[in-house]
Scaffold this motif. Sequence first.
Motif, short mmCIF file in Angstrom:
data_model
loop_
_atom_site.label_atom_id
_atom_site.label_comp_id
_atom_site.label_asym_id
_atom_site.label_seq_id
_atom_site.Cartn_x
_atom_site.Cartn_y
_atom_site.Cartn_z
N GLY A 108 2.45 -6.54 -9.67
CA GLY A 108 1.46 -7.60 -9.78
C GLY A 108 0.04 -7.09 -9.75
N VAL A 109 -0.17 -5.94 -9.10
CA VAL A 109 -1.49 -5.32 -9.01
C VAL A 109 -1.30 -3.86 -9.41
CG1 VAL A 109 -3.49 -4.85 -7.53
CG2 VAL A 109 -2.11 -6.89 -7.13
N PRO A 110 -1.31 -3.56 -10.72
CA PRO A 110 -1.00 -2.19 -11.16
C PRO A 110 -1.94 -1.12 -10.61
CG PRO A 110 -0.88 -3.74 -12.99
CD PRO A 110 -1.47 -4.49 -11.84
N ALA A 111 -3.10 -1.52 -10.11
CA ALA A 111 -4.01 -0.54 -9.50
C ALA A 111 -3.56 -0.10 -8.12
CB ALA A 111 -5.42 -1.13 -9.41
N ALA A 112 -2.51 -0.72 -7.58
CA ALA A 112 -2.09 -0.46 -6.21
C ALA A 112 -0.73 0.21 -6.16
CB ALA A 112 -2.05 -1.76 -5.41
N LEU A 113 -0.54 1.02 -5.12
CA LEU A 113 0.75 1.63 -4.80
C LEU A 113 1.32 0.98 -3.56
CD1 LEU A 113 -0.05 5.44 -5.13
CD2 LEU A 113 0.84 3.90 -6.88
N GLU A 114 2.64 1.09 -3.40
CA GLU A 114 3.30 0.55 -2.21
C GLU A 114 4.27 1.58 -1.64
OE1 GLU A 114 6.19 -3.12 -0.69
OE2 GLU A 114 5.87 -2.79 -2.83
N ILE A 115 4.32 1.63 -0.32
CA ILE A 115 5.37 2.37 0.39
C ILE A 115 5.89 1.49 1.52
CG2 ILE A 115 4.33 4.61 -0.07
CD1 ILE A 115 3.56 4.59 3.00
N ARG A 116 7.01 1.86 2.06
CA ARG A 116 7.48 1.37 3.36
C ARG A 116 7.90 2.62 4.13
NH1 ARG A 116 7.82 -4.42 3.35
NH2 ARG A 116 6.46 -4.94 1.59
N ARG A 117 7.33 2.84 5.29
CA ARG A 117 7.59 4.09 6.02
C ARG A 117 9.03 4.20 6.49
NH1 ARG A 117 4.08 8.05 5.01
NH2 ARG A 117 1.95 7.32 5.05
N GLY A 118 9.68 3.07 6.73
CA GLY A 118 11.00 3.16 7.34
C GLY A 118 10.88 3.63 8.78
N HIS A 119 11.82 4.46 9.23
CA HIS A 119 11.84 4.91 10.62
C HIS A 119 12.11 6.39 10.73
CE1 HIS A 119 12.93 0.58 10.62
NE2 HIS A 119 12.07 0.55 11.60
N ALA A 120 11.67 7.16 9.72
CA ALA A 120 11.93 8.61 9.73
C ALA A 120 10.76 9.33 9.09
CB ALA A 120 13.23 8.92 8.97
N GLY A 121 10.72 10.63 9.30
CA GLY A 121 9.71 11.45 8.68
C GLY A 121 8.42 11.47 9.47
N VAL A 122 7.47 12.25 8.96
CA VAL A 122 6.15 12.33 9.58
C VAL A 122 5.41 11.04 9.25
CG1 VAL A 122 3.96 13.56 9.62
CG2 VAL A 122 6.10 14.82 9.43
N ALA A 123 5.05 10.27 10.26
CA ALA A 123 4.46 8.96 10.01
C ALA A 123 3.54 8.57 11.15
CB ALA A 123 5.56 7.90 9.85
N THR A 124 2.50 7.83 10.81
CA THR A 124 1.59 7.29 11.81
C THR A 124 1.91 5.85 12.15
OG1 THR A 124 0.06 6.81 10.00
CG2 THR A 124 -0.29 8.85 11.22
N TRP A 125 2.92 5.28 11.49
CA TRP A 125 3.45 3.97 11.84
C TRP A 125 4.86 3.88 11.29
CZ3 TRP A 125 4.79 0.92 7.60
CH2 TRP A 125 4.15 1.21 6.39
N VAL A 126 5.64 2.95 11.78
CA VAL A 126 6.99 2.73 11.27
C VAL A 126 7.12 1.28 10.86
CG1 VAL A 126 8.02 4.56 12.65
CG2 VAL A 126 7.93 2.24 13.57
N SER A 127 8.06 1.01 9.98
CA SER A 127 8.26 -0.34 9.47
C SER A 127 8.82 -1.25 10.54
CB SER A 127 9.21 -0.32 8.27
OG SER A 127 8.67 0.45 7.21
N ASP A 128 8.35 -2.49 10.54
CA ASP A 128 8.94 -3.49 11.42
C ASP A 128 10.36 -3.83 10.94
OD1 ASP A 128 6.75 -3.66 13.05
OD2 ASP A 128 5.90 -5.43 12.10
N PRO A 129 11.19 -4.38 11.83
CA PRO A 129 12.55 -4.74 11.43
C PRO A 129 12.56 -5.66 10.21
CG PRO A 129 12.32 -4.86 13.80
CD PRO A 129 10.95 -4.62 13.27
N GLY A 130 13.41 -5.33 9.26
CA GLY A 130 13.53 -6.14 8.05
C GLY A 130 12.45 -5.90 7.03
N GLU A 131 11.58 -4.91 7.25
CA GLU A 131 10.48 -4.66 6.32
C GLU A 131 10.56 -3.27 5.71
OE1 GLU A 131 6.66 -5.63 7.93
OE2 GLU A 131 7.33 -7.54 8.75
#
Length: 717
Positions: A516-539
């Motif tokens: 919907g916004v081709p200028a933007a990227l999306e990720i979801r961190r999940g719960h693994a890897g090097v990360a500064t936040w993790v995804s909330d349940p169901g996200e």
Amino acid sequence: MRLVGYGDRMSVPAGGEVAFRISTDHPRVRPEIVRLRRGGGPRHGSAPVEEPVSADLPATVPGRVQHTTSGSHAVTAPLSPRSGLGLALWFRPTLPAAERPLLAVGALVLAVSGTGLVLRDGDRVLLALDVPVAERRWAFAAAVLDGPTARLELHRPGLPVAAAEAATGSVTAAGPLWIGSDGTSGPGLGRTFNGGVARPVVGVPWSAAVTEALACGADPLTLLDPATTSALDLGVDPGGTRVPDRGGLTTGADVHHLPTRGVPGPFWTGTERDFRAAPVEFDALHLHDDDLADAGWDTDLTWAVPADLPSGVYALKITAGTGPTVDTDRIPVVVTPAAPTAPVLVVLPTWTYLAYANWRTYAEYETERLTLYGEDRGIDERDRWLARHPELGRSLYDVHTDGSGVCYSTRLRPIVNVRPDYYTPTTRGFRHFAQDLLLLDWLDGRGEDYAVVTDDEVEQQGVDLLSRYRVVLTGAHPEYCSAGMLDSYLEYTRTGGRLMYLGGNGFYQVTARHPGVPAALEIRRGHAGVATWVSDPGEEHLSATGEPGGLWRLRGRAPNVLAGVGFTAQGFDKGSGYRRTAASADPAVSWVFDGVKAGVGDVFGDEGPGLGGAAGDELDRADVALGTPADAVVLASSVGHSERIALVPEEVDHGYAAPPPGPHPKIHADVVLFHRPGGGAVFSVGSIAWSTAMSHAGGDNDTARVTGNVLDRFKES
């Protein structure tokens, strides 16, 4: 910063156009086009190199200050005036202290704060309910205006219903229906509700029994006349920017500034974690006052790129003021080739640039970084300015004002850390864009004929693009990529293409372009890897594609499968060198070290700017168990890492056995070479710091020689 800007794209084909937006308090701005040859600055230890380019631009353009208002919300077309109205909404506050709007029709606003609900008509309070709402818990609010009276209710699962009723006199509401906003705006963070919203209902006045049924999850269109009711379905098409109205009161709503979507609503059972499997349970928007899809600035000038302009990295260089008050900004743009004529293609990892775009932790956590580095490395002053402007959007490593993770990043805003002279404390100077310019400078010094594209072109054109070139070189940190990009690189190497992965921590994070916004990227961190936040349940699933986010490794696509090496460790105290292996003496591969002083068992690459070695920052190693081809040759492995270099979480050993003393044996970078059936080949260096070390002594060093030997062989054979 008194002068800053951005372009409407990060790359443009020769013969195309790019529009630039500028903000300044100077009265006039002087624009010019330059070709960026090398990054650097006073704190990098080397000067930047740029060349003026003839361009049909005005001598000056008027200066003006442009503002941005952030904050996600949804809004419909205006409703006709009505004196009776019912409003209802499920909400989950994540930053409940300040009063923020939940629903609004024109000047009529249902709002919530940490102390309860309030119904306003403009500045007049019609009714208030002083009952605290719980942070991060779903609740249901309803307001009904019927004639001269109004009733306000708050339903909290497991608690008694709180209600208030009062005479209000006649109230007429007219205007757009707003979700999470009241339509007011001004420079800075939007006056947006922070938290989840779901199942908004607007219609003619209804009874207390209907409110009770709605609070229990009843379908409003079975209780109210669909023709006069709005029941916006916030769960439909989470990768889009519009939601339909199941009722007839509106034609639907536009969703602005990228709220987090594909997230659980108030009736999520937890049975499914993928919104595609139970869409009715993932019917919420998570709104944030610092969400941003587009800074919204007006265009100040457009550059028509000549059709015969050589491919490379250019910039709009803007200057304002004179003498000691002169200000300068360089807004980069990659000019892609009009036709493939060069044998070598460089792919700049612009998706990684966007992932890190406007990363604010250097300024916001400056003290904490003293411990991380073990020294005070300072920061780029642009980061301090950025910290004062949260409305310009955050990076995918930041959290929103409510503490939730940032999962969208847009290019349509000033991005101050994608600049040729940006100073990165993590590496004492070069990283990302400024570092990748060092690679281009090295190619220029060799007289190479090359073209430059970005991740966008690989995503859009795939293997059809890559296959036009004999050799493809990556930048230093191609961490963020889509499934299509992985497929394209793999197919390229399986059909005769030669890939040189000249970095570390590449092909790591599941990423998608937002449809919907081709200028933007999306990720979801999940719960693994090097990360500064993790995804909330169901996200954990990307709203753009529905696919599970997190690491490609956890999807069976570890970077080792494509590149022969994968992320294993990181640390930022110092770089190290590589020790040649016995396997590197085999005549089939020994040509890689032609002209290199280091013999078998000797160390090379233990020098260079920044961290001081070719193996540093983030490291990748070979591992057949993770997909490294069995015939891949490990030519060299890094040595001498300190105990400040740490394994990434997915590499940490599990079980009862204690880890070995000293640096873990997995903590090293590997240089690998292997061939594919069909004539393709892959060379990987296993370290972000590699291309920085190539610049040491003007490129007269063993790290550069190894790279040049491989490039020459890959072009010729």
